[in-house]
Design an enzyme around this catalytic site. Structure first.
Site, PDB file in Angstrom:
ATOM      1  N   GLY A 195      -1.924  29.513  56.793  1.00 13.79           N
ATOM      2  CA  GLY A 195      -2.101  30.922  57.052  1.00 13.79           C
ATOM      3  C   GLY A 195      -1.912  31.136  58.688  1.00 13.79           C
ATOM      4  N   CYS A 230       6.776  31.149  56.270  1.00 13.75           N
ATOM      5  CA  CYS A 230       6.441  30.563  57.593  1.00 13.75           C
ATOM      6  C   CYS A 230       7.695  29.901  58.217  1.00 13.75           C
ATOM      7  CB  CYS A 230       5.537  29.389  57.346  1.00 13.75           C
ATOM      8  SG  CYS A 230       5.844  28.414  55.899  1.00 13.75           S
ATOM      9  N   GLY A 236      -6.437  29.692  61.392  1.00 15.22           N
ATOM     10  CA  GLY A 236      -6.577  28.187  61.253  1.00 15.22           C
ATOM     11  C   GLY A 236      -6.981  27.600  62.754  1.00 15.22           C
ATOM     12  N   GLU A 238      -1.337  24.680  58.764  1.00 19.82           N
ATOM     13  CA  GLU A 238      -0.213  24.898  58.990  1.00 19.82           C
ATOM     14  C   GLU A 238      -0.125  26.464  59.199  1.00 19.82           C
ATOM     15  OE1 GLU A 238       2.898  26.824  58.165  1.00 19.82           O
ATOM     16  OE2 GLU A 238       2.958  25.771  55.849  1.00 19.82           O
ATOM     17  N   LYS A 290     -11.176  26.990  48.704  1.00 19.73           N
ATOM     18  CA  LYS A 290     -11.430  28.370  49.252  1.00 19.73           C
ATOM     19  C   LYS A 290     -10.410  29.379  48.503  1.00 19.73           C
ATOM     20  CE  LYS A 290     -11.480  31.548  51.753  1.00 19.73           C
ATOM     21  NZ  LYS A 290     -10.998  32.703  51.295  1.00 19.73           N
ATOM     22  N   GLU A 338       4.370  35.603  66.447  1.00 18.62           N
ATOM     23  CA  GLU A 338       4.860  35.509  65.044  1.00 18.62           C
ATOM     24  C   GLU A 338       4.630  37.392  64.542  1.00 18.62           C
ATOM     25  OE1 GLU A 338       4.768  33.649  60.771  1.00 18.62           O
ATOM     26  OE2 GLU A 338       2.848  34.213  61.677  1.00 18.62           O
TER      27      GLU A 338
END
Ligand code: NAP
Length: 528
Positions: free
Chosen positions: A240, A301, A245, A264, A183, A392
């Site tokens: 992402g 990340c 997720g 992740e 994707k 985050e």
């Protein structure tokens, strides 16, 4: 040439009516190519082709798969400057980064090629029969790893090459024997199409079945959601946001046949600086961390989003130096206006929490899509009680948590969500006095770093890139390194099966010469 079309197996296809453009954040304008979102019919075709391809591809030898993976690497390199220029035009990232990421992508593909060519990765285990065993005879049982089936991979916005079309998830899934449907990430659809063309060429050159790889465009949730729900899809890889997720994980769990989603996701990567380290090297640490927080405009990340220390003159000195150093760094461009807007919004939200103090917030004017870096401080007890500050902020941003004492430090760490990494900065003999802090950190993270920075993920077999939820959806696996192949396989046993009908990996004569566990002993020897 970039066509804007989907790859359904080896065929370029554009049956859909919705189009979108990628964006050049440095020039602050759309790129030219109109990318055509995959239609429902194309999703169906890709899933069908992948299922058919699986029947052949799952039996392809390790040697042939290695040829395929190496050919992908060669074809990616052959894209040369076209790939580098497209990458830069769709991300705002500099050419040096594009070259580095391409090298990493090619290296990953080749390391999986080596792994499957050697062959022992299937963890063959053989327990031979004991027909005379009393009171009951023992059967002959032989186990190895088999691929799950078609895998959907969601490309990551922040790694257009190494965690996208032919990135770690795709390389590992193809190595394991699973066909892949990507994707494509809408922010770098052109880069994705170029890399897809390389994979398709490599598949044709090395005689892989049509449908072993497809690449579907989309700029919304529909295509991704349809793929995750598709009954022919057997696993999902994602990099992402936690929101994205988790949404895909929930969709997969709601299917009649739930499937694994290896996502992740976000992480704030706590860095604990112990008092003696602060005292003896606080200035250098401030400089190093100003660099780490702003590296790649904070779009990693493993960005250090949280720094923890014990209150005192040394911590205050460190904070002042960090502020000074970070404000001296020239702001850089983010990947996309959406990411830049989200950064500003999340930064402002953190700043607006009454318990935080702003110690650095770059306030000179910046070019469009450039991020203004910031550092905040907050007291340990306030941080503990404010979940907003645990989230985050994707970009060049960090919060320094000032704890009262060792106990509060431990408490703060224990109350963090799961993280990809944790870092301990200590002076020579200091760490042994903080075993509780180290143990708390270990419980919350997948990788613990000593006297370094969390940014920079080495690709090697011992790397763990994953961690307790929500940094990943399954902390038992890594998304980086050869062992990430384990996400795409399942254990499978043969009982009392005739030798000639067994796969080569499990035959008595061990024709592949792989290492196997035979009657509890690891050996490459044939079974007499
Ligand atoms: P994202 O929003 O999580 O999207 C990643 C991919 O998943 C995209 O292809 C997106 O498709 C798809 N997707 C997301 N939600 C979905 C849903 N509900 N159903 C179906 N598909 C879905 O991440 P992003 O676009 O890469 O970046 C956005 C934010 O994610 C960043 O600002 C950052 O906060 C975070 N992020 C974190 C990391 C990290 O490593 N911690 C890395 C990258 C991004 P569409 O775009 O086509 O909808």
């Amino acid at each position: 040439m970039i066509t804007g079309k989907n790859y359904i197996g080896s065929k370029l296809s554009a049956k859909g009516s919705k189009t979108y453009h990628t964006f050049n954040p440095q020039l602050n304008k759309e790129n030219e190519t109109a990318h055509v979102e995959a239609s429902s019919e194309e999703i169906e075709e890709a899933a069908q082709l992948a299922t058919e391809a699986f029947e052949t591809y799952k039996t392809v030898s390790g040697e042939k798969k290695a040829e395929f993976l190496n050919a992908i690497a060669d074809e990616i390199l052959a894209l040369d400057d076209t790939l580098i220029k497209t990458y830069c035009s769709e991300t705002g990232l500099p050419e040096g980064r594009a070259h580095g990421e391409r090298g990493r992508t090619v290296g990953q593909l080749r390391s999986f090629a080596d792994l499957v060519e050697e062959g022992s990765w299937v963890e063959a285990s053989i327990d031979t029969a004991q027909p005379d065993r009393k009171p009951l005879p023992k059967s002959d049982i032989r186990k190895y790893a088999v691929p799950l089936g078609p895998v959907v991979v969601f490309g990551a916005s922040n790694f257009p090459l190494a965690f996208s079309t032919a990135g770690g998830d795709t390389a590992a899934a193809l190595a394991s024997g699973c066909p892949v449907i990507v994707k494509s990430h809408p922010m770098h659809a052109g880069t994705g199409e170029l890399v897809s063309s390389a994979i398709v060429k490599a598949a044709e050159k090395t005689g892989m079945p049509n449908g072993v790889f497809s690449n579907l465009n989309s700029s919304g949730n529909d295509v991704g959601a349809a793929l995750v729900k598709h009954p022919k899809v057997k696993a999902v890889g994602f990099t992402g946001s936690i929101k994205g997720g988790r949404a895909l994980y929930d969709l997969a769990a709601q299917r009649d046949e739930p499937i694994p989603v290896f996502a992740e996701m976000g992480s704030i990567n706590p860095v604990v600086i112990l008092p003696d380290a602060l005292k003896n090297k606080g200035k250098d640490l401030a400089n190093t961390y100003a660099g780490s927080i702003t590296l790649g405009t904070g779009q990693f990340c493993t960005n250090p989003g949280l720094i923890l220390g014990i209150k005192g003159e040394e911590l205050s000195g460190f904070v002042s130096q960090l502020s000074e150093d970070i404000l001296a760094i020239e702001p850089s461009c983010m990947l996309h206006p959406n990411i830049s807007e989200t950064y500003t919004k999340n930064k402002e939200k953190a700043i607006s929490q009454s318990e935080t103090q702003v110690v650095a917030d770059y306030d000179k004017e910046v070019k469009a899509n450039h991020a203004q870096q910031a550092v905040l401080t907050v007291d340990g007890d306030k941080f503990l009680n404010n979940p907003t500050l645990h989230h985050e902020v994707f970009g060049p941003f960090s919060i320094v948590v000032q704890c009262d004492d060792k106990e509060q430090l431990e408490d703060v760490i224990s109350n963090l969500e799961g993280q990809l990494t944790g870092t301990l900065i200590a002076d020579s003999d200091e760490a042994s006095e903080y075993s509780g802090v180290i143990s708390a950190l270990q419980n919350r993270v997948g990788r613990i770093i000593y006297n370094g920075v969390p940014t920079g993920v080495e690709v090697c077999p011992s790397m763990v890139h994953g961690g307790p939820y929500p940094s990943s959806t399954d902390s038992r696996f890594t998304a980086v390194g050869i062992h990430s192949i384990k996400r795409w396989v399942r254990p499978f046993s043969y009982q009392d099966w005739p030798n000639e009908l067994l796969p080569d990996e499990l035959k008595n004569e061990n024709p592949l010469g792989i290492s196997r566990l035979v009657n509890n002993s690891q050996t490459k020897a044939a079974i007499e």
